[in-house]
Design a protein around this motif. Structure first.
Motif, short mmCIF file in Angstrom:
data_model
loop_
_atom_site.label_atom_id
_atom_site.label_comp_id
_atom_site.label_asym_id
_atom_site.label_seq_id
_atom_site.Cartn_x
_atom_site.Cartn_y
_atom_site.Cartn_z
N PRO A 1 -4.67 -3.71 -6.01
CA PRO A 1 -3.41 -3.71 -6.86
C PRO A 1 -3.08 -2.49 -8.06
O PRO A 1 -4.29 -2.45 -9.02
CB PRO A 1 -4.11 -4.85 -7.69
N ARG A 2 -1.77 -2.34 -8.28
CA ARG A 2 -1.34 -1.32 -8.93
C ARG A 2 -1.01 -2.57 -10.23
O ARG A 2 -0.86 -3.11 -10.88
CB ARG A 2 -0.75 -0.76 -9.08
N LEU A 3 -1.83 -1.68 -11.64
CA LEU A 3 -1.44 -2.67 -13.03
C LEU A 3 -0.11 -2.62 -13.39
O LEU A 3 0.25 -1.14 -13.70
CB LEU A 3 -2.65 -1.63 -13.38
N GLY A 4 0.17 -3.41 -14.15
CA GLY A 4 1.99 -3.39 -14.67
C GLY A 4 3.07 -2.95 -13.59
O GLY A 4 2.59 -2.96 -12.38
N LEU B 1 -5.20 -7.74 -0.93
CA LEU B 1 -5.43 -6.78 -0.97
C LEU B 1 -6.52 -6.01 -1.46
O LEU B 1 -7.04 -5.57 -0.97
CB LEU B 1 -4.16 -6.18 -2.27
N ILE B 2 -7.37 -6.97 -2.12
CA ILE B 2 -8.49 -6.88 -2.52
C ILE B 2 -9.37 -6.85 -0.76
O ILE B 2 -10.04 -5.37 -0.93
CB ILE B 2 -9.08 -7.46 -3.85
N GLU B 3 -9.39 -7.93 -0.49
CA GLU B 3 -10.15 -7.80 0.26
C GLU B 3 -9.68 -6.74 1.88
O GLU B 3 -10.06 -6.73 2.32
CB GLU B 3 -9.44 -8.82 1.75
N LYS B 4 -8.31 -6.28 1.85
CA LYS B 4 -8.23 -5.32 2.17
C LYS B 4 -9.15 -3.74 2.19
O LYS B 4 -8.00 -3.05 2.65
CB LYS B 4 -6.29 -4.57 2.69
N ARG C 1 0.56 -1.55 0.21
CA ARG C 1 0.10 -0.07 -0.17
C ARG C 1 0.64 1.34 -0.22
O ARG C 1 0.49 2.31 -0.19
CB ARG C 1 -0.70 0.15 1.13
N GLN C 2 1.91 1.09 1.19
CA GLN C 2 2.93 2.29 0.83
C GLN C 2 3.86 2.49 0.12
O GLN C 2 4.73 3.75 -0.73
CB GLN C 2 3.49 3.04 2.47
N GLU C 3 4.02 1.24 -1.44
CA GLU C 3 4.82 1.21 -2.71
C GLU C 3 5.66 1.84 -2.38
O GLU C 3 7.20 1.50 -2.79
CB GLU C 3 4.38 2.76 -3.33
N LYS C 4 6.20 0.72 -1.20
CA LYS C 4 8.00 0.32 -0.33
C LYS C 4 8.07 -1.15 -1.38
O LYS C 4 9.18 -1.38 -1.41
CB LYS C 4 7.53 0.07 0.69
N VAL C 5 7.05 -2.46 -1.94
CA VAL C 5 7.25 -3.08 -2.36
C VAL C 5 6.20 -3.62 -3.65
O VAL C 5 5.51 -3.15 -3.37
CB VAL C 5 7.05 -4.35 -1.56
N SER C 6 7.25 -4.10 -4.90
CA SER C 6 6.30 -4.79 -5.68
C SER C 6 5.42 -5.71 -5.19
O SER C 6 5.52 -6.63 -4.07
CB SER C 6 6.67 -5.25 -7.02
N LEU C 7 4.26 -6.01 -6.18
CA LEU C 7 3.36 -6.79 -5.98
C LEU C 7 4.38 -8.57 -6.07
O LEU C 7 3.36 -9.51 -4.45
CB LEU C 7 2.05 -7.53 -7.14
N ALA C 8 4.77 -8.81 -6.38
CA ALA C 8 6.17 -10.29 -6.03
C ALA C 8 6.52 -9.91 -5.23
O ALA C 8 6.56 -11.40 -4.29
CB ALA C 8 6.84 -10.78 -7.71
N GLU D 1 10.98 -1.86 -9.47
CA GLU D 1 9.89 -3.06 -9.41
C GLU D 1 9.84 -4.11 -9.90
O GLU D 1 9.71 -5.78 -10.15
CB GLU D 1 8.21 -2.61 -9.18
N LEU D 2 10.53 -3.86 -11.01
CA LEU D 2 10.81 -4.58 -12.72
C LEU D 2 11.42 -5.41 -11.93
O LEU D 2 11.68 -7.05 -12.26
CB LEU D 2 10.70 -3.90 -13.74
N TYR D 3 12.68 -4.97 -11.88
CA TYR D 3 13.90 -5.69 -11.47
C TYR D 3 13.57 -6.55 -9.66
O TYR D 3 13.91 -8.05 -10.24
CB TYR D 3 15.11 -5.13 -11.01
N GLU D 4 12.68 -6.44 -8.55
CA GLU D 4 12.55 -6.86 -7.63
C GLU D 4 11.79 -8.39 -8.29
O GLU D 4 11.44 -9.44 -7.45
CB GLU D 4 11.34 -5.32 -7.00
N ASP D 5 10.48 -7.93 -8.86
CA ASP D 5 9.45 -8.93 -9.25
C ASP D 5 10.26 -10.03 -9.39
O ASP D 5 10.80 -11.44 -9.66
CB ASP D 5 8.83 -7.91 -10.51
#
Length: 106
Positions: A84-87, A77-80, A53-60, A93-97
């Motif tokens: 979810p951010r798209l893309g 995430l949806i339950e909370k 939520r704080q955009e500190k980590v990617s979805l993966a 984030e790409l590297y982290e994923d």
């Protein structure tokens, strides 16, 4: 890596009483037990969702922290109420994923 913590005042007095009563053998033992109790209060899924939520980590990365699949993390995430951010939100984030997913191939 060990961490040094200074305990004084009321906390120190109470811990020393616990040691004097024979409940703990030393301060380190009492502090480790206190941390175990504290950390039980926090669910890894809650932590992962908040970091996302704080955009500190990617979805993966959030899914990895929570120990669930990316699909399940999206559901959490949806339950909370977190959309979810798209893309991929940037190169970081790409590297982290990539690193997260690369580690799951075993």
């Amino acid at each position: 890596m060990p961490t040094t913590v200074e305990i004084k005042g009321e906390f120190e007095k109470k811990i020393k009483r616990l040691i004097d009563a024979g409940i703990y053998g030393n301060i380190a033992e009492a502090v480790r037990d206190a941390l175990r109790h504290l950390l039980r209060e926090y669910d890894e899924k809650e932590i992962a969702a908040e970091l996302y939520r704080q955009e500190k980590v990617s979805l993966a990365k959030a899914a990895g922290i929570a120990g669930v699949s990316i699909t399940r993390m999206k559901e959490i995430l949806i339950e909370k109420g977190i959309k979810p951010r798209l893309g991929v939100e940037g190169v970081r984030e790409l590297y982290e994923d990539y690193e997260t997913l690369k580690g799951t191939e075993d």
